[in-house]
Design an enzyme around this catalytic site. Structure first.
Site, mmCIF file in Angstrom:
data_model
loop_
_atom_site.group_PDB
_atom_site.id
_atom_site.type_symbol
_atom_site.label_atom_id
_atom_site.label_comp_id
_atom_site.label_asym_id
_atom_site.label_seq_id
_atom_site.Cartn_x
_atom_site.Cartn_y
_atom_site.Cartn_z
ATOM 1 N N HIS A 484 42.526 43.449 46.328
ATOM 2 C CA HIS A 484 42.250 42.026 45.938
ATOM 3 C C HIS A 484 43.211 41.174 46.856
ATOM 4 C CE1 HIS A 484 39.132 42.128 42.503
ATOM 5 N NE2 HIS A 484 39.231 43.447 43.059
ATOM 6 N N GLU A 509 35.390 35.628 38.721
ATOM 7 C CA GLU A 509 36.325 34.845 38.135
ATOM 8 C C GLU A 509 36.271 33.415 38.129
ATOM 9 O OE1 GLU A 509 38.741 36.103 41.791
ATOM 10 O OE2 GLU A 509 37.125 37.081 40.437
#
Length: 705
Positions: A484, A509
């Site tokens: 990520h 998110e």
């Protein structure tokens, strides 16, 4: 000039009526795409690209600027050329399909300066039926062992003002919303100062790749790069007046250049995927085909999987990453007192393991397990903050690993570096040895924040090499890497199949806490034709509690049926059921997540348009069951699914999860209808997709006729 181009593979000479220069041509195996190369009167390299009889890239130039050397851009001559044809089929150890055809024609052009120091450079062109690629090879120079590149000046001269789906050419992050505009209207500078991003640097009016374009006639182009190795990531600078794109490499303020390489070496491939319709972009395997074959051998130790984990509960404010519970996603204070909200406890992890074990889920991710989370954001100096070996006192790493194995569930390790890669590298061997010892075969890495040392960027050469070092360490210890805040995917998964997924986009998110209210419904129908062309995505779908009661200003801007569809539409060999276990309990729709595959024998893109909708069918390896997912933007749609992709002579039980009457991503997102029918090859099904909606179908083999 166009009328002189042949659709057969050839390399020959064409005589321009104006300059009488020698031109070299290479065409794809079926003649669908062709690349032509020549030198201008002053020895400048030029190329252009045709799709059929249409010129899609007009005359474009190549060149480099160096430190302590003159630029290499003109006064060149052709001293040789050669051709090569490759037609092979290679097998993906995991992927969207089992067998990949790699069929291309290649032209190698050898160039030399006509004046001192008479440097030599080769250019390789490959023509595929789904696009083209080219790269440069720098050859040895007398008395010089390395070169420093200040700028790469590869241009792409567009022939039309295409509708373009783009994110800004940020040197640090890809987590921007996609924009839709004409090339002439691209304004990356306006995307600076995004309050929702932990780091950002947009120095030019440039776009990141993959960047996808569509003409009024339906032609699609997607620009990217392949095999990014020991080189800076490439953005594309946009001239909104001339419609010319120019390679703009990510630099290093600390070192003062873009790339430093020992001679000889080859650059990454510059790629253009070319398609007559949007769905063919997803079909393309150009990016992986331009990478080298598997270097690490057997990777059967990694099993594609679904996973749950201690992650979403931090994003919605139920728990925290740090042991002292002094942080959440929206605040940081230095004097907060512990208040019992730490998520990564032994007890909580066992709860997730139990849930996974009873629901055909074989992985559990645990974030916040290791010391250091009290100081991972809000501090300028984050060197030495994280310890990738030492758990917090309330987390017994060996016990949860043992417990998971007993239940048939494997732990997924988590390493957040807080963008301090030197700290990570100091512990890299020890941390990966620990995973190997415990039988943990995958890790999620993170790089939130501005890179330390100051002056380096996530997408520059220094960090590209760091990401590769992590992958190579993973291969050494049989650990697969899901990065990520990564460098973008460029097909490296072919060479290193332990590169399983990465983020590299605005993910789920953002729906929980972004100040703009979350990802709009068009986001994922754009992602499928842009970011997904680069490689697997860890998007973390599966939110059932869509209204997010703990976040009154945010919600998921999809219906529940679309959350299910994402397991098929957005490809990854690891797929998270990201919501809390309690939000899945007693939900009939959760059966689709239990059933859906993660490793595919075949993929068929049934329909789609960039930013509007897309439907994909995938056949599971081993079982031969099929799964279908379709999503739409803010527009409701009626689609007809033709099941001609199914295997002959087999009847399937089809369980259809679709938007119920009255479903709407804002007003009624969880309204879902589930029905069961029998289908076989030749069957048709009409499906209504609500605004922001979708559908998912599991097709289980029932009987053979």
């Amino acid at each position: 000039m166009n009328k002189l181009l042949t659709l057969l593979f050839l390399v020959g000479t064409l005589i321009s009526c104006t300059e009488k220069q020698t031109a070299l041509l290479v065409s794809s195996p079926s003649g669908k795409n062709s690349i032509q190369f020549q030198l201008s009167a002053d020895g400048t390299p030029q190329y252009w690209v045709n799709h059929g009889e249409k010129m899609v890239i007009d005359t474009s130039t190549m060149g480099f600027d160096f430190k302590d050397q003159a630029s290499l851009k003109d006064h060149l001559k052709i001293i040789g050329n050669s051709t090569n044809t490759v037609n092979e089929t290679w097998e993906m150890p995991w992927g969207e399909q089992k067998n990949v055809v790699n069929h291309y024609n290649e032209l190698k052009v050898e160039l030399e300066e006509t004046q001192a120091p008479n440097r030599k450079i080769n250019v390789y062109f490959r023509a595929y039926d789904d696009g083209i690629g080219f790269r440069y090879e720098f050859l040895p120079q007398q008395g010089i062992d390395s070169i420093i590149i200040m700028d790469e000046n590869t241009t792409f001269q567009l022939t039309k003002d295409y509708t373009t789906f783009w994110i800004p050419g940020d040197w640090d992050i890809y987590e921007h919303l996609y924009n839709t505009s004409k090339v002439s209207e691209v304004d990356a500078i306006a995307k600076r100062n995004n309050a929702d991003l932990a780091q950002s640097n947009i120095p030019e009016n440039a776009v990141n790749t993959p960047v996808t374009m569509r003409s009024d006639s339906g032609l699609h182009l997607s620009f990217h790069e392949a095999n990014l190795t020991d080189y800076a990531g490439m953005t594309l600078k946009v001239d909104t007046e001339t419609l010319e794109l120019t390679s703009e490499l990510v630099g290093s303020d600390r070192l003062g250049y873009k790339v430093k390489r020992a001679l000889p070496f080859k650059t990454p491939w510059r790629t253009i995927q070319i398609a007559d319709k949007a769905t063919e972009l997803i079909d393309s395997k150009l990016i992986v085909n331009l990478n080298e074959p598997n270097k690490i051998g057997d990777v059967s130790w990694f099993k594609p999987k679904k996973y749950v984990g201690i992650w979403w509960e931090m994003h919605i404010g139920k728990s925290t990453w740090d042991y002292a519970a002094s942080q959440d996603m929206n605040s940081f204070t230095t004097d907060a007192k512990p208040h019992g909200k730490h998520g990564a406890t032994t007890e909580n992890t066992k709860h997730y393991i139990d849930f996974a074990a009873k629901n055909n889920i074989t992985g559990v991710l645990v974030e916040g397990w290791n010391t250091g989370w009290e100081h991972w954001i809000g501090f300028e100096d984050r060197e030495g903050v994280f310890d990738f070996i030492t758990p917090y006192p309330d987390y017994d790493l060996e016990e949860v690993t043992r417990y998971g194995k007993e239940k048939g569930v494997e732990l997924i390790m988590h390493h957040e570096t807080s963008a301090a890669p030197r700290t990570y590298e100091q512990q890299l061997d020890t941390a990966y040895q620990l995973m190997h010892k415990l039988g943990i075969h995958s890790v999620k890495t993170g790089y939130v924040g501005k890179i330390i040392p100051k002056g380096e960027y996530h997408h520059g050469q220094w960090m590209v090499n760091h990401y590769r070092k992590v992958v190579e360490m993973g291969a050494k210890y049989q650990v697969a890497v899901n990065a990520h805040e990564p460098i973008k995917a460029t097909g490296l998964r072919r060479t290193y199949p332990n590169v399983i997924a990465r983020e590299g986009l605005r993910g789920q998110e953002f729906n929980a806490w972004a100040s703009d209210g979350g990802n709009p419904p068009e986001h994922l129908p754009i992602v499928a034709f842009t970011r997904m062309l680069a490689g697997p995505i860890d998007f973390t779908p599966g939110v059932f509690d869509i209204a997010l009661p703990t976040k009154p200003n945010n919600q998921i801007n999809t219906t529940l049926a679309q959350q299910l569809a994402l397991y098929v539409v957005i490809y990854s060999p690891i797929q998270m059921a990201c919501d809390l276990p309690e939000n899945y309990e007693g939900q009939p729709a959760f059966q689709f997540i239990r059933d859906v595959g993660v490793d595919w024998d075949e993929t068929v893109v049934l329909n789609g348009e960039v930013g509007d909708f897309v439907t994909i069918a995938r056949k599971e390896r081993e079982t031969g069951n099929w799964f279908v997912g379709g999503i739409t933007d803010e527009q409701a749609r009626d689609l007809v699914i033709n099941f001609d992709f199914l295997d002959d002579g087999i009847t399937y039980d089809a369980i259809i999860y679709k938007d119920a009457e009255g479903a709407h991503y804002k007003d009624n997102p969880t309204a879902i209808s589930i029905e069961k029918i029998e289908v076989n090859k030749g069957s048709n099904l009409s499906v209504h997709l609500a605004e922001g909606g979708g559908f998912a179908i599991s097709l289980m083999k029932k009987s053979e006729l």
